[in-house]
Design an enzyme around this catalytic site. Structure first.
Site, PDB file in Angstrom:
ATOM      1  N   LYS A   1      57.699  48.391  31.449  1.00  0.00           N
ATOM      2  CA  LYS A   1      57.215  49.525  30.646  1.00  0.00           C
ATOM      3  C   LYS A   1      58.175  50.714  30.762  1.00  0.00           C
ATOM      4  CE  LYS A   1      52.386  48.073  31.072  1.00  0.00           C
ATOM      5  NZ  LYS A   1      50.981  48.538  31.281  1.00  0.00           N
TER       6      LYS A   1
ATOM      7  N   TYR B   1      48.099  45.426  21.995  1.00  0.00           N
ATOM      8  CA  TYR B   1      46.950  45.953  22.739  1.00  0.00           C
ATOM      9  C   TYR B   1      45.662  45.970  21.909  1.00  0.00           C
ATOM     10  CZ  TYR B   1      49.819  47.284  26.779  1.00  0.00           C
ATOM     11  OH  TYR B   1      50.626  47.266  27.892  1.00  0.00           O
TER      12      TYR B   1
ATOM     13  N   PHE C   1      41.340  54.758  27.199  1.00  0.00           N
ATOM     14  CA  PHE C   1      42.759  54.793  27.554  1.00  0.00           C
ATOM     15  C   PHE C   1      43.667  54.240  26.458  1.00  0.00           C
ATOM     16  CE2 PHE C   1      41.023  50.862  29.420  1.00  0.00           C
ATOM     17  CZ  PHE C   1      41.882  49.899  28.902  1.00  0.00           C
TER      18      PHE C   1
ATOM     19  N   ARG D   1      50.983  37.528  37.175  1.00  0.00           N
ATOM     20  CA  ARG D   1      49.918  38.545  37.326  1.00  0.00           C
ATOM     21  C   ARG D   1      49.638  38.824  38.801  1.00  0.00           C
ATOM     22  NH1 ARG D   1      47.294  40.594  32.983  1.00  0.00           N
ATOM     23  NH2 ARG D   1      45.351  40.888  34.128  1.00  0.00           N
TER      24      ARG D   1
ATOM     25  N   THR E   1      45.710  46.236  38.189  1.00  0.00           N
ATOM     26  CA  THR E   1      46.044  47.109  37.053  1.00  0.00           C
ATOM     27  C   THR E   1      46.260  48.559  37.494  1.00  0.00           C
ATOM     28  OG1 THR E   1      44.762  45.689  35.583  1.00  0.00           O
ATOM     29  CG2 THR E   1      45.204  47.929  34.810  1.00  0.00           C
TER      30      THR E   1
ATOM     31  N   ARG F   1      53.352  46.495  41.436  1.00  0.00           N
ATOM     32  CA  ARG F   1      52.657  47.779  41.295  1.00  0.00           C
ATOM     33  C   ARG F   1      52.377  48.401  42.658  1.00  0.00           C
ATOM     34  NH1 ARG F   1      48.749  45.171  36.680  1.00  0.00           N
ATOM     35  NH2 ARG F   1      50.012  45.685  34.829  1.00  0.00           N
TER      36      ARG F   1
ATOM     37  N   ASN G   1      52.048  51.707  35.066  1.00  0.00           N
ATOM     38  CA  ASN G   1      51.970  50.701  36.129  1.00  0.00           C
ATOM     39  C   ASN G   1      53.094  49.669  36.042  1.00  0.00           C
ATOM     40  OD1 ASN G   1      51.028  49.354  33.898  1.00  0.00           O
ATOM     41  ND2 ASN G   1      49.029  48.809  34.747  1.00  0.00           N
TER      42      ASN G   1
ATOM     43  N   HIS H   1      53.787  44.765  32.272  1.00  0.00           N
ATOM     44  CA  HIS H   1      52.737  44.001  31.601  1.00  0.00           C
ATOM     45  C   HIS H   1      53.000  42.528  31.854  1.00  0.00           C
ATOM     46  CE1 HIS H   1      50.172  42.276  28.500  1.00  0.00           C
ATOM     47  NE2 HIS H   1      51.195  41.481  28.224  1.00  0.00           N
TER      48      HIS H   1
ATOM     49  N   GLU I   1      51.690  37.182  22.188  1.00  0.00           N
ATOM     50  CA  GLU I   1      52.517  38.328  22.580  1.00  0.00           C
ATOM     51  C   GLU I   1      54.017  38.021  22.470  1.00  0.00           C
ATOM     52  OE1 GLU I   1      51.016  39.201  26.501  1.00  0.00           O
ATOM     53  OE2 GLU I   1      49.109  39.968  25.707  1.00  0.00           O
TER      54      GLU I   1
END
Ligand code: DAT
Ligand code: MG
Length: 141
Positions: A13, A53, A61, A89, A95, A106, A120, A123, A134
């Site tokens: 990100k 998203y 958010f 993940r 998250t 993270r 964070n 993704h 995606e």
């Protein structure tokens, strides 16, 4: 144990790119035995982000998330490997970085985001269906 080679979409990100964490994220992907099979830097356009998203539309958010994700360049990565979807993940951690364990991306790297959950760093797709959808958004067919 079920064997399944999967692909997942990973995004570094804007906070991760600004903070110089692209190499660190790729290094962790490869150290965990996954292969990078496609990669590019881009500034996401609104239509990519609203598709990406879509499941979060209407949540409090959502707008800040879309705005943040458009705020600077991101790096889109396709990684491949045995159960890479769940594996990445786990590598990313919770998250909310405040809840992410040490040893996760993270948990280790998102310490100074001042409680902003959107910042964070990464993704990662959450299912085979999400990954396929995606990957198309960021890499086309
Ligand atoms: P994840 O990215 O771990 O799959 P998600 O899909 O639930 O999490 O949410 C997408 C992104 O939205 C997430 O990376 C950061 C942001 N977000 C999620 N929950 C949030 C919250 N309660 N407050 C602020 N931002 C949030
Ligand atoms: Mg998600």
């Amino acid at each position: 144990m079920k064997m399944s080679t999967e692909q997942t979409l990973i995004l570094v990100k804007p906070d991760g790119v600004k903070r110089g964490l692209v190499g660190e994220v790729i290094n962790r992907i490869e150290k965990n035995g996954y292969k990078v099979t496609n990669l590019k830097m881009l500034t996401a356009d609104p239509s990519q982000l609203t598709q990406h998203y879509a499941e979060h539309k209407g949540k409090v958010f959502y707008e800040p998330l879309i705005e943040f994700m458009a705020s600077g360049p991101i790096v889109a990565i396709v990684a491949q490997g045995e159960q890479v979807i769940e594996g990445f993940r786990k590598m990313a951690g919770a998250t909310d970085p405040a809840n992410a364990e040490a040893g996760t991306i993270r948990g280790d790297l998102a310490g100074e985001q001042g409680g902003k959950v959107v910042q964070n760093i990464v993704h990662g797709s959450d299912s085979v269906e999400s990954a396929n959808r995606e990957i198309k958004i960021f890499f086309g067919n």
